[in-house]
Scaffold this active site. Structure first.
Site, PDB file in Angstrom:
ATOM      1  N   GLU A  77       2.391  -2.060  -1.230  1.00 29.07           N
ATOM      2  CA  GLU A  77       2.590  -2.796  -2.487  1.00 29.07           C
ATOM      3  C   GLU A  77       1.368  -2.532  -3.348  1.00 29.07           C
ATOM      4  O   GLU A  77       0.264  -2.967  -3.025  1.00 29.07           O
ATOM      5  CB  GLU A  77       2.785  -4.275  -2.184  1.00 29.07           C
ATOM      6  CG  GLU A  77       4.059  -4.480  -1.365  1.00 29.07           C
ATOM      7  CD  GLU A  77       4.264  -5.902  -0.894  1.00 29.07           C
ATOM      8  OE1 GLU A  77       4.271  -6.786  -1.742  1.00 29.07           O
ATOM      9  OE2 GLU A  77       4.392  -6.109   0.323  1.00 29.07           O
ATOM     10  N   CYS A 118      -1.562  -7.824 -10.065  1.00 27.07           N
ATOM     11  CA  CYS A 118      -0.840  -6.556 -10.164  1.00 27.07           C
ATOM     12  C   CYS A 118       0.251  -6.661 -11.230  1.00 27.07           C
ATOM     13  O   CYS A 118       0.648  -5.671 -11.821  1.00 27.07           O
ATOM     14  CB  CYS A 118      -0.244  -6.184  -8.815  1.00 27.07           C
ATOM     15  SG  CYS A 118       0.749  -7.499  -8.137  1.00 27.07           S
TER      16      CYS A 118
HETATM   17  P1  NAD Z   1      -8.063  -1.897  -2.475  1.00 32.38           P
HETATM   18  O1  NAD Z   1      -7.047  -0.834  -2.300  1.00 32.38           O
HETATM   19  O2  NAD Z   1      -9.422  -1.504  -2.904  1.00 32.38           O
HETATM   20  O3  NAD Z   1      -8.253  -2.725  -1.120  1.00 32.38           O
HETATM   21  C1  NAD Z   1      -7.172  -3.352  -0.461  1.00 32.38           C
HETATM   22  C2  NAD Z   1      -7.498  -3.460   1.017  1.00 32.38           C
HETATM   23  O4  NAD Z   1      -7.565  -2.142   1.560  1.00 32.38           O
HETATM   24  C3  NAD Z   1      -8.842  -4.111   1.312  1.00 32.38           C
HETATM   25  O5  NAD Z   1      -8.726  -4.920   2.460  1.00 32.38           O
HETATM   26  C4  NAD Z   1      -9.736  -2.919   1.615  1.00 32.38           C
HETATM   27  O6  NAD Z   1     -10.825  -3.237   2.445  1.00 32.38           O
HETATM   28  C5  NAD Z   1      -8.758  -1.997   2.324  1.00 32.38           C
HETATM   29  N1  NAD Z   1      -9.125  -0.567   2.321  1.00 32.38           N
HETATM   30  C6  NAD Z   1      -9.913   0.096   1.437  1.00 32.38           C
HETATM   31  N2  NAD Z   1     -10.008   1.404   1.789  1.00 32.38           N
HETATM   32  C7  NAD Z   1      -9.259   1.570   2.901  1.00 32.38           C
HETATM   33  C8  NAD Z   1      -8.938   2.676   3.727  1.00 32.38           C
HETATM   34  N3  NAD Z   1      -9.409   3.902   3.473  1.00 32.38           N
HETATM   35  N4  NAD Z   1      -8.114   2.483   4.781  1.00 32.38           N
HETATM   36  C9  NAD Z   1      -7.600   1.267   5.033  1.00 32.38           C
HETATM   37  N5  NAD Z   1      -7.882   0.165   4.313  1.00 32.38           N
HETATM   38  C10 NAD Z   1      -8.691   0.314   3.243  1.00 32.38           C
HETATM   39  O7  NAD Z   1      -7.432  -2.952  -3.505  1.00 32.38           O
HETATM   40  P2  NAD Z   1      -8.054  -4.302  -4.053  1.00 32.38           P
HETATM   41  O8  NAD Z   1      -9.126  -3.979  -5.025  1.00 32.38           O
HETATM   42  O9  NAD Z   1      -8.377  -5.232  -2.917  1.00 32.38           O
HETATM   43  O10 NAD Z   1      -6.787  -4.943  -4.795  1.00 32.38           O
HETATM   44  C11 NAD Z   1      -6.439  -4.618  -6.101  1.00 32.38           C
HETATM   45  C12 NAD Z   1      -5.243  -3.680  -6.124  1.00 32.38           C
HETATM   46  O11 NAD Z   1      -4.173  -4.268  -5.413  1.00 32.38           O
HETATM   47  C13 NAD Z   1      -4.714  -3.436  -7.520  1.00 32.38           C
HETATM   48  O12 NAD Z   1      -4.374  -2.088  -7.657  1.00 32.38           O
HETATM   49  C14 NAD Z   1      -3.466  -4.314  -7.572  1.00 32.38           C
HETATM   50  O13 NAD Z   1      -2.502  -3.902  -8.517  1.00 32.38           O
HETATM   51  C15 NAD Z   1      -2.980  -4.198  -6.174  1.00 32.38           C
HETATM   52  N6  NAD Z   1      -2.098  -5.323  -5.835  1.00 32.38           N
HETATM   53  C16 NAD Z   1      -0.754  -5.090  -5.711  1.00 32.38           C
HETATM   54  C17 NAD Z   1       0.117  -6.149  -5.429  1.00 32.38           C
HETATM   55  C18 NAD Z   1       1.608  -5.947  -5.287  1.00 32.38           C
HETATM   56  O14 NAD Z   1       2.284  -6.839  -4.814  1.00 32.38           O
HETATM   57  N7  NAD Z   1       2.155  -4.813  -5.694  1.00 32.38           N
HETATM   58  C19 NAD Z   1      -0.406  -7.429  -5.260  1.00 32.38           C
HETATM   59  C20 NAD Z   1      -1.777  -7.620  -5.373  1.00 32.38           C
HETATM   60  C21 NAD Z   1      -2.618  -6.552  -5.651  1.00 32.38           C
END
Ligand code: NAD
Length: 529
Positions: A286, A320
């Site tokens: 997501e 998001c």
């Molecule tokens: P992010 O991708 O930076 O991090 C999300 C999670 O992934 C964190 O726990 C992080 O530690 C982990 N992560 C980072 N690198 C990784 C890797 N290489 N392997 C595995 N895990 C890893 O995102 P964020 O800054 O926490 O959240 C913001 C983003 O989330 C925005 O793009 C937003 O649109 C999206 N979002 C989407 C929804 C939806 O329902 N579509 C909902 C909320 C947020």
């Protein structure tokens, strides 16, 4: 079990609620510096190696020190999960639902405390922090009940003589849940509770910015009675702990909510078969959005203006679903721009814990720098309609003012890339055809909306706007569990909608049983040989 109903939000116009929240915030400040352990095999494990969780409204305040998991903890959590999952998966769905419902009850009892921690740690104003807690409670109650509907096998073509055919579901095994910081309780709980309701074991990797909110989740699940090992929570950086979970051969499904870049990386990793792996890995991704609201010539601007402001600057645009593009028909461009300028300038920005504040800080310094860069770029390459100054606030916390830009083409990077902050661009169009074309012309397909009093325009927009969630004459954020199942497509993600009736099936494997009932005699009843 009683039928599902959404948890009602708190009414902060009531003095008792305001006072209780103020007290909860004061208590949270007093507790600052608390330690957040891992949860591993039912135990809380406090490690010497920690990382800080800071208050984004005041980054000198360290709210908590979270234990950082290493490779041995990942292996231990996987081993505990593999031991515990079969018994959990074999329990009747109603028993698992009861565990989740008790977890919901635990959160209800700590409602103010939970909202206060989220306000301080994630920088959410009161009502948004409370909504985060409500949504987490909703997920716990909703998915437990959904699984009760799915648990019984369905008989197929019962008129066929001599044959019984049934189709049903079983748990998948071990699920890695990787969660973002922006709904630090709700989204982590949504993915985790769905996986647990389905009978899986879960290892949660919360966002490193919000370990305190994750500790509320852990407390609730353990208080609810999730058996030891069925649920573990490993804190740490995504690049190490998250990536190791994604690669682990025993993980059958990765449920991820976060950025497009990390989502694509997970998709690649999940496709790589590793030694000891027993099957294909599934992913639920997501991801982000670049969401738009169309305002046509017949829109009621008294509704459109507050709906746009709410959608663009609620939680500082860090949803998001946030609106970052306003597509406006030429006829209303002038009055709408003027009113949006005034409304943007009137947004009260300040520390999230102040009750009158409408927009708090961004989550971290990197986001602050990204948004400051976008504002400067809009000033240089387009026109900045409105961007206030945050003054000393910007030094104390990760604040940026809400910004409204114009004079940029729909294909400009500021109108195409997700900035994840309080930045919206006005895009004028000359026809309704062009409005729909512009709305659809991004790589994302998450939310969108229309402000209009023309029925044919509304009907056409419903048909032609390619987004997962489309909203008419209302804000485009704030989907409610069970009422507005949520999720997008294209680069906004893969998987069926969270908070909807199909979501749980992703955490299950389907099985068909087909039996020839024209038996050739029977063994004595009840004896297995
Ligand atoms: P992010 O991708 O930076 O991090 C999300 C999670 O992934 C964190 O726990 C992080 O530690 C982990 N992560 C980072 N690198 C990784 C890797 N290489 N392997 C595995 N895990 C890893 O995102 P964020 O800054 O926490 O959240 C913001 C983003 O989330 C925005 O793009 C937003 O649109 C999206 N979002 C989407 C929804 C939806 O329902 N579509 C909902 C909320 C947020």
């Amino acid at each position: 079990m009683k039928p599902f109903v959404n948890e009602p939000p708190l009414d902060f116009s009531r003095a008792t609620h305001r006072e209780a929240m103020a007290q909860a915030l004061a208590a949270a400040h007093r507790a600052a510096g608390m330690r957040v352990p891992l949860v591993l095999g039912g135990e809380r494990v406090d490690l010497p190696r920690t990382f800080p969780s800071v208050n984004p409204s005041n980054h000198r305040e360290v709210l908590a020190l979270a234990s950082e998991a290493g490779e041995s903890h990942i292996q231990a959590a996987v081993a505990a999960a593999l031991r515990a999952q079969p018994a959990w998966g074999a329990r009747p769905a109603v028993e698992r639902a009861a565990v989740l419902s008790r977890a919901a009850q635990h959160l209800r009892a700590r409602r103010m405390e939970a909202a206060a921690w989220i306000t301080l740690e994630a920088g959410k104003p009161w009502r948004e922090a409370d909504a985060d807690v409500c949504e987490a409670i909703d997920f716990l109650e909703y998915y437990g009940r959904q699984m009760m509907h799915l648990a019984a096998p369905v008989a197929l073509q019962t008129e066929i003589p001599g044959e019984i055919n049934e189709c049903g579901f079983r748990a998948l095994g071990l699920v890695a849940v990787i969660a973002p910081w922006n709904f630090p309780l709700a989204i982590a709980m949504g993915m985790t509770s769905a996986a647990l309701a389905a009978g899986n074991a879960v290892i949660l990797k919360p966002a490193e910015q919000t370990p305190l909110a994750a500790s509320l989740l852990c407390d609730a699940l353990l208080a609810g009675g999730v058996p030891d090992g069925v649920f573990s929570c490993l804190h740490g950086p995504g690049e190490t702990v998250g990536a190791a979970l994604v690669r682990h051969p025993e993980v059958g499904l990765i449920a991820f909510t976060g950025s497009r870049a990390v989502g694509l990386e997970i998709l690649r990793e999940a496709a790589t078969v590793r030694e000891g792996q027993r099957g294909l890995k599934r992913t639920i991704l997501e991801l982000g959005g670049k969401n738009a609201i169309i305002v046509d010539a017949t829109a009621d601007l008294d509704t459109a203006v507050p709906d746009i402001i709410h959608s663009a600057f609620g939680y500082a645009g860090q949803k998001c679903s946030a609106c970052s593009r306003v597509i406006v028909l030429q006829e209303v461009l002038e009055p709408l721009t003027a009113r949006l300028r005034d409304a943007t300038a009137s947004v009260i920005v300040g520390p999230a814990e102040e009750p009158e504040v409408q927009m708090g800080p961004l989550i971290e310094g990197e986001a602050q720098a990204r948004l400051r860069g976008a504002i400067e770029r809009a000033r240089r390459e387009g026109e900045l309609i409105c961007a206030g100054e945050t003054g000393p606030l910007g030094e104390r916390g990760f604040f940026v003012p809400p910004a409204l830009a114009a004079g940029l083409s729909p294909s400009h990077p500021l109108a195409q890339e997700e900035l994840f902050g309080p930045f919206a661009v006005i895009l004028p169009v000359v026809s309704f055809d062009e409005a729909i074309e512009v709305l659809n012309a991004t790589p994302y397909a998450l939310t969108g909306g229309i402000q209009s009093r023309t029925l044919p325009n509304i009907e056409r927009a419903k048909r032609e706007c390619q987004v997962g969630n489309f909203y008419i004459n209302r804000p485009i954020t704030g989907a409610i569990v069970g009422r507005q199942p949520f999720g997008g497509f294209r680069f906004s993600g893969i998987g069926s909608k969270a908070g909807g009736p199909d979501y749980l099936k992703q955490f299950l494997v389907a099985q068909t049983w087909s039996e020839n009932t024209m038996r050739h005699g029977f063994a004595p009843l009840g004896e297995a040989v």
